[in-house]
Design an enzyme around this catalytic site. Structure first.
Site, mmCIF file in Angstrom:
data_model
loop_
_atom_site.group_PDB
_atom_site.id
_atom_site.type_symbol
_atom_site.label_atom_id
_atom_site.label_comp_id
_atom_site.label_asym_id
_atom_site.label_seq_id
_atom_site.Cartn_x
_atom_site.Cartn_y
_atom_site.Cartn_z
ATOM 1 N N ASP A 181 2.906 -1.164 -5.233
ATOM 2 C CA ASP A 181 4.282 -0.426 -5.096
ATOM 3 C C ASP A 181 4.800 0.255 -6.490
ATOM 4 O O ASP A 181 5.714 0.903 -6.476
ATOM 5 C CB ASP A 181 5.346 -1.001 -4.595
ATOM 6 C CG ASP A 181 5.627 -2.430 -5.209
ATOM 7 O OD1 ASP A 181 4.731 -2.921 -6.068
ATOM 8 O OD2 ASP A 181 6.703 -3.168 -5.299
ATOM 9 N N ASN A 182 3.919 -0.014 -7.567
ATOM 10 C CA ASN A 182 4.338 0.523 -9.158
ATOM 11 C C ASN A 182 3.360 1.603 -9.157
ATOM 12 O O ASN A 182 3.203 2.026 -10.526
ATOM 13 C CB ASN A 182 4.280 -0.589 -10.062
ATOM 14 C CG ASN A 182 5.574 -1.465 -9.678
ATOM 15 O OD1 ASN A 182 6.526 -1.069 -9.076
ATOM 16 N ND2 ASN A 182 5.396 -2.660 -10.223
ATOM 17 N N ASP A 227 8.176 2.652 -12.546
ATOM 18 C CA ASP A 227 8.669 1.418 -12.885
ATOM 19 C C ASP A 227 8.232 0.594 -13.955
ATOM 20 O O ASP A 227 7.360 0.023 -14.049
ATOM 21 C CB ASP A 227 7.957 0.597 -11.509
ATOM 22 C CG ASP A 227 8.868 -0.899 -11.493
ATOM 23 O OD1 ASP A 227 9.820 -1.157 -12.358
ATOM 24 O OD2 ASP A 227 8.693 -1.510 -10.467
#
Length: 167
Positions: free
Chosen positions: A73-74, A83
């Site tokens: 998710d980064n 992020d």
């Protein structure tokens, strides 16, 4: 990458297809023809994500940038650094260094591991896209298989450039 994993994990292929199609229209319109996107365009999209991720890893590594938390998710499909959590820069060359104190035990996201973690994350993205490929996942596999060479050639070119050489 994680944004694509979520609907795939939930088995929501309608939402996954909508997300990928929207992404193509918004960020990869050069891949679209006159018809609705399908497996060919999805494979081309993924190949571009693989190439931009390899290039991003080259740039991180050449300047000593350590992200610190390279969860899927980064990772950006656009090859961007996102992020900025516990990131840092190498002071001295230490391939085992991580700025993430919660990663100190395993050092999964250490400097020297970043290209391999990016590769693993790309495999997770390929797995998320696979249900949209109508059973023909070979193009996704070919893109995954190209990553090490893309990274390696970019790495060699970065150092040739640093030394003022052509290649």
């Amino acid at each position: 990458f994680g944004t694509f994993e979520l609907p795939a994990h939930r088995g929501d292929l309608t939402l996954l297809r909508q997300l990928v199609d929207h992404t193509l229209r918004t960020d990869f319109p050069h891949l679209l023809g006159d018809e609705n996107p399908g497996p060919v365009e999805y494979a081309q999209f993924f190949a571009e994500v693989v190439a931009s991720t390899a290039e991003l890893m080259v740039h991180w590594m050449r300047v000593g940038f350590v992200h610190g938390v390279m969860n899927t998710d980064n990772m950006s499909i656009l090859g961007l650094t996102i992020d900025y959590g516990p990131y840092g820069w190498l002071e001295n060359y230490d391939p085992t260094w991580t700025p993430n104190t919660t990663d100190a035990g395993t050092r999964r996201y250490r400097y020297g591991q970043q290209p391999a973690v990016a590769h693993w994350n790309l495999v997770q993205l390929a797995n998320a896209l696979a249900p949209l490929m109508d059973g023909e996942v070979q193009p996704l596999q070919e893109a995954i298989d190209a990553y090490p060479d893309l990274y390696r050639s970019g790495w060699h070119q970065a150092f040739a450039n640093k030394l003022g050489l052509e290649s």
